[in-house]
Motif scaffolding. Structure first.
Motif, PDB file in Angstrom:
ATOM      1  N   HIS A   1       0.824  -1.213   0.000  1.00  0.00           N
ATOM      2  CA  HIS A   1       0.000   0.000   0.000  1.00  0.00           C
ATOM      3  C   HIS A   1       0.858   1.264   0.000  1.00  0.00           C
ATOM      4  O   HIS A   1       0.651   2.174  -0.795  1.00  0.00           O
ATOM      5  N   TYR A   2       1.825   1.280   0.907  1.00  0.00           N
ATOM      6  CA  TYR A   2       2.611   2.505   1.080  1.00  0.00           C
ATOM      7  C   TYR A   2       3.586   2.724  -0.066  1.00  0.00           C
ATOM      8  O   TYR A   2       3.871   3.867  -0.437  1.00  0.00           O
ATOM      9  N   SER A   3       4.130   1.654  -0.628  1.00  0.00           N
ATOM     10  CA  SER A   3       5.047   1.820  -1.755  1.00  0.00           C
ATOM     11  C   SER A   3       4.324   2.419  -2.953  1.00  0.00           C
ATOM     12  O   SER A   3       4.861   3.289  -3.646  1.00  0.00           O
ATOM     13  N   LEU A   4       3.109   1.988  -3.198  1.00  0.00           N
ATOM     14  CA  LEU A   4       2.333   2.548  -4.303  1.00  0.00           C
ATOM     15  C   LEU A   4       2.066   4.034  -4.094  1.00  0.00           C
ATOM     16  O   LEU A   4       2.061   4.819  -5.043  1.00  0.00           O
ATOM     17  N   ALA A   5       1.864   4.430  -2.857  1.00  0.00           N
ATOM     18  CA  ALA A   5       1.593   5.833  -2.574  1.00  0.00           C
ATOM     19  C   ALA A   5       2.852   6.685  -2.635  1.00  0.00           C
ATOM     20  O   ALA A   5       2.790   7.867  -2.981  1.00  0.00           O
ATOM     21  N   LEU A   6       4.008   6.089  -2.326  1.00  0.00           N
ATOM     22  CA  LEU A   6       5.222   6.875  -2.168  1.00  0.00           C
ATOM     23  C   LEU A   6       6.231   6.733  -3.294  1.00  0.00           C
ATOM     24  O   LEU A   6       7.159   7.543  -3.395  1.00  0.00           O
ATOM     25  N   LEU A   7       6.066   5.722  -4.147  1.00  0.00           N
ATOM     26  CA  LEU A   7       7.019   5.528  -5.240  1.00  0.00           C
ATOM     27  C   LEU A   7       6.955   6.690  -6.241  1.00  0.00           C
ATOM     28  O   LEU A   7       5.914   7.323  -6.407  1.00  0.00           O
ATOM     29  N   PRO A   8       8.063   6.933  -6.941  1.00  0.00           N
ATOM     30  CA  PRO A   8       8.064   8.003  -7.948  1.00  0.00           C
ATOM     31  C   PRO A   8       7.252   7.627  -9.177  1.00  0.00           C
ATOM     32  O   PRO A   8       6.963   6.453  -9.421  1.00  0.00           O
ATOM     33  N   CYS A   9       6.909   8.634  -9.950  1.00  0.00           N
ATOM     34  CA  CYS A   9       6.128   8.400 -11.170  1.00  0.00           C
ATOM     35  C   CYS A   9       6.980   7.849 -12.303  1.00  0.00           C
ATOM     36  O   CYS A   9       6.459   7.191 -13.204  1.00  0.00           O
ATOM     37  N   ASP A  10       8.261   8.138 -12.282  1.00  0.00           N
ATOM     38  CA  ASP A  10       9.087   7.849 -13.455  1.00  0.00           C
ATOM     39  C   ASP A  10       9.541   6.387 -13.519  1.00  0.00           C
ATOM     40  O   ASP A  10      10.731   6.087 -13.628  1.00  0.00           O
ATOM     41  N   ALA A  11       8.612   5.474 -13.452  1.00  0.00           N
ATOM     42  CA  ALA A  11       8.940   4.052 -13.581  1.00  0.00           C
ATOM     43  C   ALA A  11       9.434   3.763 -14.993  1.00  0.00           C
ATOM     44  O   ALA A  11       8.954   4.328 -15.973  1.00  0.00           O
ATOM     45  N   ASP A  12      10.419   2.883 -15.072  1.00  0.00           N
ATOM     46  CA  ASP A  12      10.968   2.504 -16.374  1.00  0.00           C
ATOM     47  C   ASP A  12      10.389   1.178 -16.840  1.00  0.00           C
ATOM     48  O   ASP A  12      10.123   0.987 -18.026  1.00  0.00           O
ATOM     49  N   SER A  13      10.183   0.278 -15.911  1.00  0.00           N
ATOM     50  CA  SER A  13       9.529  -0.997 -16.232  1.00  0.00           C
ATOM     51  C   SER A  13       8.974  -1.603 -14.956  1.00  0.00           C
ATOM     52  O   SER A  13       9.548  -1.452 -13.876  1.00  0.00           O
ATOM     53  N   LEU A  14       7.826  -2.295 -15.091  1.00  0.00           N
ATOM     54  CA  LEU A  14       7.194  -2.942 -13.950  1.00  0.00           C
ATOM     55  C   LEU A  14       6.206  -3.979 -14.446  1.00  0.00           C
ATOM     56  O   LEU A  14       5.835  -3.998 -15.619  1.00  0.00           O
ATOM     57  N   THR A  15       5.784  -4.841 -13.534  1.00  0.00           N
ATOM     58  CA  THR A  15       4.733  -5.810 -13.824  1.00  0.00           C
ATOM     59  C   THR A  15       3.644  -5.628 -12.766  1.00  0.00           C
ATOM     60  O   THR A  15       3.804  -4.850 -11.823  1.00  0.00           O
ATOM     61  N   SER A  16       2.585  -6.348 -12.901  1.00  0.00           N
ATOM     62  CA  SER A  16       1.490  -6.222 -11.946  1.00  0.00           C
ATOM     63  C   SER A  16       1.890  -6.697 -10.551  1.00  0.00           C
ATOM     64  O   SER A  16       1.228  -6.405  -9.568  1.00  0.00           O
ATOM     65  N   SER A  17       2.995  -7.445 -10.453  1.00  0.00           N
ATOM     66  CA  SER A  17       3.446  -7.969  -9.162  1.00  0.00           C
ATOM     67  C   SER A  17       4.580  -7.145  -8.543  1.00  0.00           C
ATOM     68  O   SER A  17       5.063  -7.461  -7.459  1.00  0.00           O
ATOM     69  N   SER A  18       5.006  -6.088  -9.239  1.00  0.00           N
ATOM     70  CA  SER A  18       6.184  -5.336  -8.794  1.00  0.00           C
ATOM     71  C   SER A  18       6.006  -4.685  -7.435  1.00  0.00           C
ATOM     72  O   SER A  18       6.985  -4.354  -6.770  1.00  0.00           O
ATOM     73  N   PHE A  19       4.757  -4.472  -7.015  1.00  0.00           N
ATOM     74  CA  PHE A  19       4.525  -3.767  -5.760  1.00  0.00           C
ATOM     75  C   PHE A  19       4.476  -4.714  -4.562  1.00  0.00           C
ATOM     76  O   PHE A  19       4.438  -4.271  -3.426  1.00  0.00           O
ATOM     77  N   LYS A  20       4.461  -6.010  -4.833  1.00  0.00           N
ATOM     78  CA  LYS A  20       4.555  -6.973  -3.744  1.00  0.00           C
ATOM     79  C   LYS A  20       5.986  -6.986  -3.222  1.00  0.00           C
ATOM     80  O   LYS A  20       6.939  -6.834  -3.976  1.00  0.00           O
TER      81      LYS A  20
END
Length: 469
Positions: free
Chosen positions: A400-419
């Motif tokens: 929950h908190y990583s999604l709220a606090l991570l930067p916008c400038d992601a270069d690559s991710l998957t649907s599981s990256s926030f776990k």
């Protein structure tokens, strides 16, 4: 001891007030200068490299005090003379004025000669590596009256008068060598900085008993060189040509002594020190400014007249109690507010974050996965009291908190990256402070704590920092 620390240089540095290990570095430089005096007829230009706020002024003030007796010491704060038309002439006037009591003689002639020599100096400079060079005819052309002396004659007179000044200031029981500390160059206009450094190298080193010790921010010099010479001259080449020997400010990765001023608990001080290192936020001047703001919040919390701020205060460490997560969240929000205002403004811009996450998504069934990402972004998390963390698992709270606090400038991710177990798959274009903060949360198990959380919320903390400080 007051917990409000000034950003000014420490005039009388002691072991107790040396939060940054400056004395150790100062003793090394002091020993070098005192044991190599016989070399200073040839080696005269020294630099102390360090970024803005790293403690250069404090170290040079310490050296001035410690070397007084071995040298006649002078401390020229260049920025105070920035409004003068010629910093080189201002330096000479400063030296002659400061030494008047020792010489008991008027030194107007050297100032008059320097006035003529330096008047057209900035117009005459050109850089030709491997050496510096000047066009004397251009200096003469700038004189208001028809020249009665050639450039070479002026140079010879200046050398004679500078050596005479050295002999006067070092006679009798006075120390036999002079050291001139030059500070605040990084606060001056780029062209003024280059003109002063060039004049030091070309004219002030004519003597045999005077060395110059300059505090230098390489970034500022790089900008100055680029402004004046474009890509023709590289800053490092310029600095190598100007200075004979250079020293570097100590690294400030370990801020434990400074942090300990604010936290009595050794374990807390150590953890906060590691936190600042993980954020790469170790510039001493910035750290002191951040802690001074934090101290304001602590005083408000202690006050019985909190007013409208009651209920907003997070449970940061204070008078022996508190929790780590809310402490570093408070410090982090202060840092963003003071030094990264655009990042502070965009902190909870979920619309922007979601759009950029979509662009960075990697994998099959993109549309389906994008919906899952959107569902994972819990926009309500910023309005939930911190104590609700007790109702969930540490890994789920990290998500929950990583999604709220991570930067916008992601270069690559998957649907599981926030776990938590898949966080390593979240890639950014550049590891800036927002990413480093979440990485610190990831590496330090801050959600494992199960007590002591307050009713404060992320959005409440953000508003509090903005409203109070």
């Amino acid at each position: 001891m007051s917990k409000i620390l000034p950003n000014l240089p420490i005039e009388n540095l002691t072991v107790d007030s040396d939060y940054l290990g400056i004395i150790d570095k100062g003793e090394i430089i002091k020993t070098f200068l005192e044991t190599n005096i016989e070399e200073f007829s040839q080696v005269k230009m020294f630099s102390l490299y360090g970024e803005w706020g790293s403690g250069k002024s404090t170290l040079m003030k310490y050296l001035q005090k410690e070397l007084n007796g071995s040298f006649n010491t002078f401390f020229f704060e260049a920025w105070e003379f920035e409004s003068d038309s010629n910093l080189s002439l201002s330096l000479l006037e400063f030296l002659t004025t400061e030494s008047q009591d020792s010489t008991n003689k008027a030194l107007g002639e050297i100032v008059e000669i320097a006035g003529k020599l330096f008047k057209g100096f900035s117009k005459s400079m050109r850089i030709t590596f491997p050496g510096l060079s000047i066009d004397g005819s251009k200096i003469i052309e700038t004189l208001e009256e028809a020249p009665v002396e050639t450039f070479l004659q002026l140079k010879k007179k200046f050398k004679t008068e500078f050596v005479r000044w050295e002999d006067l200031i070092t006679k009798g029981k006075n120390p036999k060598y002079n050291i001139v500390f030059i500070d605040d160059l990084d606060r001056c206009e780029p062209e003024n900085v280059l003109n002063l450094l060039s004049a030091l190298k070309l004219f002030f080193t004519y003597g045999e008993k005077t060395i110059f010790f300059c505090g230098v921010d390489k970034k500022a010099i790089n900008e100055a060189v680029r402004t004046k010479y474009g890509k023709v001259v590289k800053a490092n080449e310029y600095l190598e040509k100007i200075f004979d020997i250079s020293f570097t400010m100590p690294e400030h990765e370990n801020l434990l002594k400074l942090v300990s001023v604010y936290f009595e608990d050794k374990d807390v001080s150590n953890r906060v020190s590691i936190f600042l290192k993980d954020l790469d936020f170790t510039n001493p001047r910035r750290v002191k400014k951040m802690f001074n703001k934090f101290y304001i919040l602590r005083n408000i919390r202690k006050s019985s007249k909190k007013g409208n701020y009651i209920g907003l205060m997070p449970d940061f460490y204070f008078e022996g109690s508190g929790n780590y997560l809310e402490t570093i969240l408070t410090l982090y929000f202060i840092i963003l507010h003071e030094f990264f205002p655009s990042k502070y403004r965009d902190l909870f811009d979920f619309k922007k974050k979601e759009a950029n996450f979509y662009k960075a998504f990697q994998g099959s069934n993109i549309e389906t996965q994008r919906v899952q990402i959107s569902q994972r972004i819990n926009k309500n998390i910023i309005q939930q009291p911190f104590y609700t963390i007790l109702d969930d698992t540490p890994d789920r709270n990290f998500e929950h908190y990583s999604l709220a606090l991570l930067p916008c400038d992601a270069d690559s991710l998957t649907s599981s990256s926030f776990k938590k177990d898949q966080f390593h798959t979240f890639k950014v274009k550049k590891k800036e402070i927002e990413y480093r903060f979440v990485l610190h949360l990831y590496n330090n198990n801050v959600f494992d704590i199960k007590n002591g959380f307050s009713e404060c919320t992320l959005i409440g903390l953000k508003k509090m920092v903005r409203n109070i400080i």
